[in-house]
Design a protein around this motif. Structure first.
Motif, PDB file in Angstrom:
ATOM      1  N   PHE A   1     121.458  82.805  67.952  1.00  0.00           N
ATOM      2  CA  PHE A   1     122.347  82.366  66.892  1.00  0.00           C
ATOM      3  C   PHE A   1     123.543  83.134  67.533  1.00  0.00           C
ATOM      4  O   PHE A   1     123.775  84.364  67.438  1.00  0.00           O
ATOM      5  CB  PHE A   1     121.922  83.167  65.727  1.00  0.00           C
ATOM      6  CG  PHE A   1     122.623  82.353  64.363  1.00  0.00           C
ATOM      7  CD1 PHE A   1     122.465  81.010  64.229  1.00  0.00           C
ATOM      8  CD2 PHE A   1     123.389  83.190  63.611  1.00  0.00           C
ATOM      9  CE1 PHE A   1     122.841  80.511  63.087  1.00  0.00           C
ATOM     10  CE2 PHE A   1     124.044  82.610  62.605  1.00  0.00           C
ATOM     11  CZ  PHE A   1     123.736  81.414  62.211  1.00  0.00           C
ATOM     12  N   ASN A   2     124.631  82.313  67.451  1.00  0.00           N
ATOM     13  CA  ASN A   2     126.146  82.776  67.939  1.00  0.00           C
ATOM     14  C   ASN A   2     126.199  83.540  69.107  1.00  0.00           C
ATOM     15  O   ASN A   2     127.107  84.274  69.408  1.00  0.00           O
ATOM     16  CB  ASN A   2     126.772  83.561  66.745  1.00  0.00           C
ATOM     17  CG  ASN A   2     127.173  82.660  65.540  1.00  0.00           C
ATOM     18  OD1 ASN A   2     127.702  81.473  65.638  1.00  0.00           O
ATOM     19  ND2 ASN A   2     126.971  83.198  64.332  1.00  0.00           N
TER      20      ASN A   2
ATOM     21  N   ARG B   1     124.338  85.672  70.375  1.00  0.00           N
ATOM     22  CA  ARG B   1     124.474  87.327  70.397  1.00  0.00           C
ATOM     23  C   ARG B   1     123.145  87.902  71.055  1.00  0.00           C
ATOM     24  O   ARG B   1     123.129  88.997  71.407  1.00  0.00           O
ATOM     25  CB  ARG B   1     124.260  87.926  68.927  1.00  0.00           C
ATOM     26  CG  ARG B   1     122.647  87.483  68.305  1.00  0.00           C
ATOM     27  CD  ARG B   1     122.573  87.470  66.756  1.00  0.00           C
ATOM     28  NE  ARG B   1     121.545  87.498  66.366  1.00  0.00           N
ATOM     29  CZ  ARG B   1     121.096  87.274  64.973  1.00  0.00           C
ATOM     30  NH1 ARG B   1     122.124  87.225  64.104  1.00  0.00           N
ATOM     31  NH2 ARG B   1     120.088  86.726  64.533  1.00  0.00           N
TER      32      ARG B   1
ATOM     33  N   GLU C   1     118.967  83.364  58.171  1.00  0.00           N
ATOM     34  CA  GLU C   1     120.225  82.701  58.887  1.00  0.00           C
ATOM     35  C   GLU C   1     120.548  81.561  58.990  1.00  0.00           C
ATOM     36  O   GLU C   1     121.474  80.911  58.761  1.00  0.00           O
ATOM     37  CB  GLU C   1     120.505  83.585  60.012  1.00  0.00           C
ATOM     38  CG  GLU C   1     120.562  85.205  59.925  1.00  0.00           C
ATOM     39  CD  GLU C   1     120.689  85.830  61.470  1.00  0.00           C
ATOM     40  OE1 GLU C   1     121.502  86.627  61.582  1.00  0.00           O
ATOM     41  OE2 GLU C   1     119.951  85.379  62.244  1.00  0.00           O
TER      42      GLU C   1
ATOM     43  N   TYR D   1     123.017  78.715  57.199  1.00  0.00           N
ATOM     44  CA  TYR D   1     123.963  77.814  57.975  1.00  0.00           C
ATOM     45  C   TYR D   1     123.867  76.490  57.669  1.00  0.00           C
ATOM     46  O   TYR D   1     124.899  75.732  57.608  1.00  0.00           O
ATOM     47  CB  TYR D   1     123.673  78.340  59.546  1.00  0.00           C
ATOM     48  CG  TYR D   1     124.491  77.552  60.562  1.00  0.00           C
ATOM     49  CD1 TYR D   1     125.771  77.854  60.614  1.00  0.00           C
ATOM     50  CD2 TYR D   1     124.137  76.460  61.265  1.00  0.00           C
ATOM     51  CE1 TYR D   1     126.680  77.424  61.635  1.00  0.00           C
ATOM     52  CE2 TYR D   1     124.635  75.700  62.053  1.00  0.00           C
ATOM     53  CZ  TYR D   1     126.194  76.233  62.297  1.00  0.00           C
ATOM     54  OH  TYR D   1     127.021  75.542  63.122  1.00  0.00           O
TER      55      TYR D   1
ATOM     56  N   ALA E   1     131.326  73.405  67.810  1.00  0.00           N
ATOM     57  CA  ALA E   1     130.928  74.666  67.210  1.00  0.00           C
ATOM     58  C   ALA E   1     129.530  74.969  66.825  1.00  0.00           C
ATOM     59  O   ALA E   1     128.750  75.802  67.021  1.00  0.00           O
ATOM     60  CB  ALA E   1     131.774  74.629  65.845  1.00  0.00           C
TER      61      ALA E   1
ATOM     62  N   THR F   1     126.862  77.576  68.494  1.00  0.00           N
ATOM     63  CA  THR F   1     126.184  78.565  67.311  1.00  0.00           C
ATOM     64  C   THR F   1     124.515  78.525  67.563  1.00  0.00           C
ATOM     65  O   THR F   1     123.891  79.490  67.602  1.00  0.00           O
ATOM     66  CB  THR F   1     126.251  78.021  66.106  1.00  0.00           C
ATOM     67  OG1 THR F   1     127.646  78.037  65.569  1.00  0.00           O
ATOM     68  CG2 THR F   1     125.610  78.898  65.088  1.00  0.00           C
TER      69      THR F   1
ATOM     70  N   GLN G   1     122.384  77.921  70.295  1.00  0.00           N
ATOM     71  CA  GLN G   1     121.998  78.155  71.656  1.00  0.00           C
ATOM     72  C   GLN G   1     120.360  78.610  71.635  1.00  0.00           C
ATOM     73  O   GLN G   1     119.915  79.145  71.165  1.00  0.00           O
ATOM     74  CB  GLN G   1     122.781  79.088  72.498  1.00  0.00           C
ATOM     75  CG  GLN G   1     124.368  78.996  72.386  1.00  0.00           C
ATOM     76  CD  GLN G   1     125.038  79.965  73.030  1.00  0.00           C
ATOM     77  OE1 GLN G   1     124.659  80.741  73.642  1.00  0.00           O
ATOM     78  NE2 GLN G   1     126.527  80.070  72.862  1.00  0.00           N
TER      79      GLN G   1
END
Length: 306
Positions: free
Chosen positions: A72-73, A75, A83, A87, A98, A102, A104
């Motif tokens: 997620f994003n 990280r 989450e 979203y 975008a 986000t 991935q």
């Protein structure tokens, strides 16, 4: 026949085979024709949250209860269900950059190389090849000849599905599976949970090309009914009337049936293979890219012997 090939000595850095979407390399110590690609993280062992250990003795990225293999994003850790539900409280499009950034895939370093995009994922040369066939005679003048061939222990780089299931606006996004996922994620009437479920499927199965090689190398094991021929041998008396010593007629077929779990067009097709221009293409076998399957062929022959 069993074949095992290992590149034991290479007095050079690893050699990349083909352009960047072909994920083959020649690396010392690895099987010849090895494929390297990103590999998704799996669930933590025994249903817990403690990671396993990779071949280098280091922890492997995994996801625990209530988590999913979505980075997620960017990280580097698994997304939680909470989450993702937050979203997807509003519809999202897979085509948006975008959203792609986000959602991935969560990747793992199984071999301890610290190179997530280049994990060894099999090779292109079959470990086992074989054939089964023979000739059967019946009713004095009839002969049946047949041949089956099989190959196993190799992978095919399926770029055809890679492009068709990608987010590319002109050459991708044109398979039903992709469209169904996109429709759920865009539909204002769908629930956040339905969008989350669609996103999980997208990331784990259908996200293509954004991480070169992800979900691209697929098991090419197959058995093919290669040949079948039915022959009738006429008597010498009939043959002599036509001025021949022997006479026979044969009806035959080639590449009649294929048994395989490979999801692409044909595990025997190849996009490039050998080329006189660049030596690295000598190892571009088992690469499918917008080809056609091997055709069936039927023939009828009259054979005279003099």
């Amino acid at each position: 026949a069993y074949l095992k090939q290992t590149l034991t000595t290479l007095s050079a850095p690893p050699i990349k085979v083909g352009y960047f979407r072909y994920r083959g390399f020649l690396k010392q110590g690895d099987p010849l024709g090895s494929l390297y690609s990103p590999l998704p993280a799996t669930a933590c062992p025994n249903g817990g949250s403690t990671p396993g250990i990779n071949s280098a003795g280091k922890p492997i990225t995994c996801f625990g209860p209530g988590e999913f293999p979505i980075n997620f994003n960017g990280r580097g850790t698994a997304a939680t269900e909470a989450e993702l539900l937050a979203y997807f409280a509003t519809p999202r499009s897979i085509q948006e950059s975008a959203v792609q950034a986000t959602l991935q895939p969560l990747l793992a370093d199984y071999q301890g190389t610290n190179i997530l995009l280049e994990q060894r994922n099999g090779d292109v040369f079959p470990d086992w090849t074989g054939a089964l066939g023979g000739t059967y005679r019946f009713a004095k003048n009839w002969r049946v000849q047949t041949l089956f061939e099989y190959r196993t222990g190799f992978k095919v780089q399926n770029l055809t599905d890679g492009f068709r299931l990608s987010q590319h606006p002109s050459i991708g996004s044109n398979k039903r599976e992709f469209s169904e996922i996109q429709a759920i994620m865009l539909n204002p009437a769908s629930t956040p949970q339905q969008r989350v479920d669609a996103a999980k499927t997208y990331v784990t199965k259908y996200r293509r090309l954004l991480e070169p090689g992800l979900n691209q190398a697929q098991d090419g094991t197959f058995m093919r009914w290669r040949e079948l021929a039915l022959t009738y041998d006429f008597s010498p008396t009939i043959a002599s009337k036509l001025g021949a010593r022997t006479l026979s007629v044969t009806a035959s077929g080639r590449n009649l049936l294929l048994w395989t779990k490979y999801p692409g067009v044909d595990p025997e097709t190849n996009a490039i293979d050998r080329s006189a221009s660049t030596l690295d293409q000598n190892f571009l076998t088992s690469t499918e890219a917008f080809g056609v399957p091997i055709p069936r062929r039927f023939s009828f022959a009259v054979n005279f012997g003099f």
